[in-house]
Design a protein around this motif. Structure first.
Motif, PDB file in Angstrom:
ATOM      1  N   GLU A 166       1.191  -1.271   0.225  1.00 14.17           N
ATOM      2  CA  GLU A 166      -0.138   0.144  -0.100  1.00 14.17           C
ATOM      3  C   GLU A 166       0.550   1.275  -0.097  1.00 14.17           C
ATOM      4  N   ARG A 239      -8.345   2.504  -8.713  1.00 16.51           N
ATOM      5  CA  ARG A 239      -9.783   2.189  -8.073  1.00 16.51           C
ATOM      6  C   ARG A 239     -10.263   0.315  -8.177  1.00 16.51           C
ATOM      7  N   ARG A 242      -8.827  -2.124  -6.850  1.00 18.05           N
ATOM      8  CA  ARG A 242      -9.320  -2.087  -4.813  1.00 18.05           C
ATOM      9  C   ARG A 242      -7.314  -0.659  -4.146  1.00 18.05           C
ATOM     10  N   TYR A 244      -6.567   2.047  -4.267  1.00 19.94           N
ATOM     11  CA  TYR A 244      -7.374   3.748  -3.705  1.00 19.94           C
ATOM     12  C   TYR A 244      -7.821   3.415  -2.383  1.00 19.94           C
ATOM     13  N   LYS A 245      -8.494   2.342  -2.746  1.00 18.77           N
ATOM     14  CA  LYS A 245      -9.136   1.770  -1.441  1.00 18.77           C
ATOM     15  C   LYS A 245      -7.957   1.576  -0.237  1.00 18.77           C
ATOM     16  N   SER A 246      -7.180   1.068  -0.714  1.00 22.56           N
ATOM     17  CA  SER A 246      -5.953   0.222   0.531  1.00 22.56           C
ATOM     18  C   SER A 246      -4.704   1.372   0.196  1.00 22.56           C
ATOM     19  N   ARG A 248      -6.805   4.388   0.820  1.00 23.88           N
ATOM     20  CA  ARG A 248      -7.111   5.349   1.739  1.00 23.88           C
ATOM     21  C   ARG A 248      -6.847   4.159   3.200  1.00 23.88           C
ATOM     22  N   SER A 249      -7.436   3.744   3.326  1.00 27.63           N
ATOM     23  CA  SER A 249      -7.499   2.451   4.552  1.00 27.63           C
ATOM     24  C   SER A 249      -6.025   2.796   5.352  1.00 27.63           C
ATOM     25  N   ASP A 287     -17.575   7.278  -0.658  1.00 31.25           N
ATOM     26  CA  ASP A 287     -16.610   7.127  -1.280  1.00 31.25           C
ATOM     27  C   ASP A 287     -15.726   6.642  -0.264  1.00 31.25           C
ATOM     28  N   ASP A 288     -14.837   6.124  -0.506  1.00 33.31           N
ATOM     29  CA  ASP A 288     -13.354   5.495   0.238  1.00 33.31           C
ATOM     30  C   ASP A 288     -12.693   6.575   0.659  1.00 33.31           C
TER      31      ASP A 288
END
Length: 292
Positions: A166, A239, A242, A244-246, A248-249, A287-288
């Motif tokens: 990430e 996205r 995933r 961007y999701k990671s 964001r996390s 949104d993430d």
């Protein structure tokens, strides 16, 4: 006291967890919301575990002398924090903690207040806190201790690999955005040169001058749109994967993260994510990045 390698490893994991409890509670209270603090996904903060092990290694030989424990523990843990922070910034181009706004800081990686806290932590740990932990761990069945340590080693290895991926994704995104920002700055410079070069013709309302200005502006606008389109296309591809999701996390777990190496790109990236989050929320979708 002579500990086995397994015992030291278990101590490391235990203090990683204890550090996560402390840091998560502190940050959650400060932000008035739950924050799963740390570089990793799981409830472990390696900087605290590493700090505890370094402090114990250097202070256990004179564990009853509070003054020596304070200064030796403070010095050893501060050195660890500095080199860890510098190494992470070099590898990932992001600071996951930053003391630049604190007095008496060194390159933002350490500061006087943090060092004093490490000294107090060393005294509490060595003189008081480690004794019951030591008794508990040494009382465990050897096979049970080895099994627990093995399980934690596997779990943290997977977590570290995922978290590093990430961080690398975020670094690559910032480098790409910085490169495209540089291209956009060249476009703007070109337009400024066009204005300066054809300024007199424009004042005289020369048809040829106006045509050249419009051509330059049109080319600049087209390139600008291509740059923005490229950024958004890459975002959409990420996205889908995933990525961007990671990211964001990762940023959610480190709300005070900054990038001195890509400061403008970092702030622009967060702003773009907020804007996209606002757009998604108008459509009734989450949104993430809407909480970063």
């Amino acid at each position: 006291m002579n500990y086995t390698f397994t015992t030291w490893l278990f101590f490391f994991y235990f203090y990683c967890f204890l550090g996560w409890v402390w840091e998560t509670c502190y940050v959650s209270v400060c932000q008035a919301k739950w924050v799963n603090r740390g570089f990793l996904h799981g409830p472990f903060l390696p900087i605290y575990g590493s700090g505890a092990i370094v402090v114990l290694l250097f202070t256990l030989p004179f564990r009853t002398n509070a003054v020596l424990v304070f200064f030796v523990g403070m010095a050893s843990a501060t050195l660890l924090e500095y080199f860890t922070g510098a190494a992470m910034e070099c590898l990932f181009h992001v600071r996951y903690w930053d003391y630049s706004s604190k007095p008496l800081n060194l390159n933002g990686h350490i500061c006087a207040l943090s060092s004093l806290a490490w000294g107090v932590f060393s005294v509490i740990l060595t003189l008081y806190g480690h004794n019951p932990v030591e008794r508990f761990v040494l009382s465990l069945n050897r096979n049970l201790l080895e099994a627990l340590t093995f399980f934690l080693t596997v779990y943290l290895s997977v977590d570290v690999a995922q978290s590093v991926r990430e961080a690398v994704n975020l670094k690559e995104l910032l480098v790409g955005l910085e490169r495209e920002n540089e291209e956009f700055r060249h476009i703007q410079k070109g337009i400024e040169v066009a204005y300066a070069f054809y300024g007199s013709e424009l004042k005289e309302k020369s048809e040829a001058g106006l045509k050249k200005i419009n051509t330059a502006l049109g080319a600049g606008k087209e390139k600008s749109e291509n740059v923005k389109s490229g950024i958004m296309e890459r975002m959409e591809r990420a996205r889908t994967k995933r990525t961007y999701k990671s990211i964001r996390s990762l940023l959610g777990r480190n709300p005070r993260a900054v990038s001195k190496m890509h400061e403008k790109a970092f702030s622009e990236f967060l702003e773009m994510m907020r804007e996209r989050g606002a757009g998604k929320n108008k459509c009734g979708k989450n949104d993430d990045f809407d909480e970063i």
